[in-house]
Scaffold this motif. Structure first.
Motif, PDB file in Angstrom:
ATOM      1  N   ARG A  26      37.150 -10.666  -0.429  1.00  0.00           N
ATOM      2  CA  ARG A  26      37.952 -10.166   0.571  1.00  0.00           C
ATOM      3  C   ARG A  26      37.949 -11.221   1.621  1.00  0.00           C
ATOM      4  O   ARG A  26      37.111 -12.038   1.905  1.00  0.00           O
ATOM      5  N   ARG A  27      39.029 -11.369   2.409  1.00  0.00           N
ATOM      6  CA  ARG A  27      39.339 -12.275   3.716  1.00  0.00           C
ATOM      7  C   ARG A  27      39.364 -11.591   4.975  1.00  0.00           C
ATOM      8  O   ARG A  27      39.944 -10.522   4.866  1.00  0.00           O
ATOM      9  N   GLY A  28      38.468 -11.878   5.952  1.00  0.00           N
ATOM     10  CA  GLY A  28      38.882 -11.480   7.139  1.00  0.00           C
ATOM     11  C   GLY A  28      39.378 -12.178   8.190  1.00  0.00           C
ATOM     12  O   GLY A  28      39.264 -13.432   8.294  1.00  0.00           O
ATOM     13  N   PHE A  29      40.164 -11.518   8.980  1.00  0.00           N
ATOM     14  CA  PHE A  29      40.920 -12.092   9.975  1.00  0.00           C
ATOM     15  C   PHE A  29      41.323 -11.160  11.215  1.00  0.00           C
ATOM     16  O   PHE A  29      41.021 -10.069  11.230  1.00  0.00           O
TER      17      PHE A  29
ATOM     18  N   PHE B 133      36.807 -15.089   8.079  1.00  0.00           N
ATOM     19  CA  PHE B 133      35.805 -15.173   7.033  1.00  0.00           C
ATOM     20  C   PHE B 133      36.526 -14.837   5.518  1.00  0.00           C
ATOM     21  O   PHE B 133      37.387 -14.399   5.350  1.00  0.00           O
ATOM     22  N   TRP B 134      35.512 -15.246   4.725  1.00  0.00           N
ATOM     23  CA  TRP B 134      35.552 -15.200   3.314  1.00  0.00           C
ATOM     24  C   TRP B 134      34.504 -14.378   2.753  1.00  0.00           C
ATOM     25  O   TRP B 134      33.334 -14.983   3.074  1.00  0.00           O
ATOM     26  N   ASP B 135      34.562 -13.165   2.155  1.00  0.00           N
ATOM     27  CA  ASP B 135      33.506 -12.310   1.799  1.00  0.00           C
ATOM     28  C   ASP B 135      33.462 -12.164   0.303  1.00  0.00           C
ATOM     29  O   ASP B 135      34.311 -11.242  -0.114  1.00  0.00           O
ATOM     30  N   GLY B 136      32.581 -12.412  -0.313  1.00  0.00           N
ATOM     31  CA  GLY B 136      32.544 -12.247  -1.850  1.00  0.00           C
ATOM     32  C   GLY B 136      31.078 -11.894  -2.110  1.00  0.00           C
ATOM     33  O   GLY B 136      30.476 -11.405  -1.477  1.00  0.00           O
ATOM     34  N   GLU B 137      30.655 -11.853  -3.296  1.00  0.00           N
ATOM     35  CA  GLU B 137      29.404 -11.532  -3.808  1.00  0.00           C
ATOM     36  C   GLU B 137      28.203 -12.254  -3.299  1.00  0.00           C
ATOM     37  O   GLU B 137      28.354 -13.529  -3.038  1.00  0.00           O
TER      38      GLU B 137
END
Length: 134
Positions: free
Chosen positions: A64-67, A76-80
């Motif tokens: 998912r991407r945070g903005f 942000f980029w949020d992965g495993e």
């Protein structure tokens, strides 16, 4: 300690631990979400404190991407995994970081070239994306 924020200041963050060198991602999702490629560092999740409300977009089954929901700044980029990726352009002031490599080069835009002196990967490269120095 490193701090950063979105353009309007509604979302801020502080990183209290070491950050990974910056990796440039040229995947189609990064290019479409940012208008170019993304340059991001990362840090352990437990060493990042976020203030304000991050809006999250589930961009794939695994990430998912945070903005900022107000100004739209990509943050942000949020992965495993144990790290959260932080868009380097959102960091306040000098970082001391350098670009250490490029990933998803097979997807890069045709309107720019990549430097020959840094590691490149056609796709995902865990050796580049998961390391943290410090």
């Amino acid at each position: 300690m490193t701090s950063g924020s979105c353009l309007c200041g509604a979302v801020g963050f502080v990183v209290t631990g070491p950050m990974r060198p910056v990796i440039a991602c040229h995947c189609t999702q990064c290019r479409k979400s940012s208008g170019h490629h993304v340059a991001a560092t990362s840090a352990h999740r437990d060493q990042i404190a976020v203030t304000g409300e991050v809006t999250w977009f589930q961009s794939s089954d695994t990430a998912r991407r945070g903005f900022c929901g107000t100004c739209g700044s990509n943050l942000f980029w949020d992965g495993e995994g144990e790290n959260l990726s932080i868009f380097a352009g959102a960091i306040d002031g000098p970082t001391g970081l350098k670009i250490a490599g490029h990933i998803f080069c097979a997807d890069k835009g045709d309107y720019y070239d990549l430097p020959e002196d840094l590691p490149r990967s056609a796709g995902y490269d865990p050796a580049l994306t998961t390391r943290v120095v410090g």
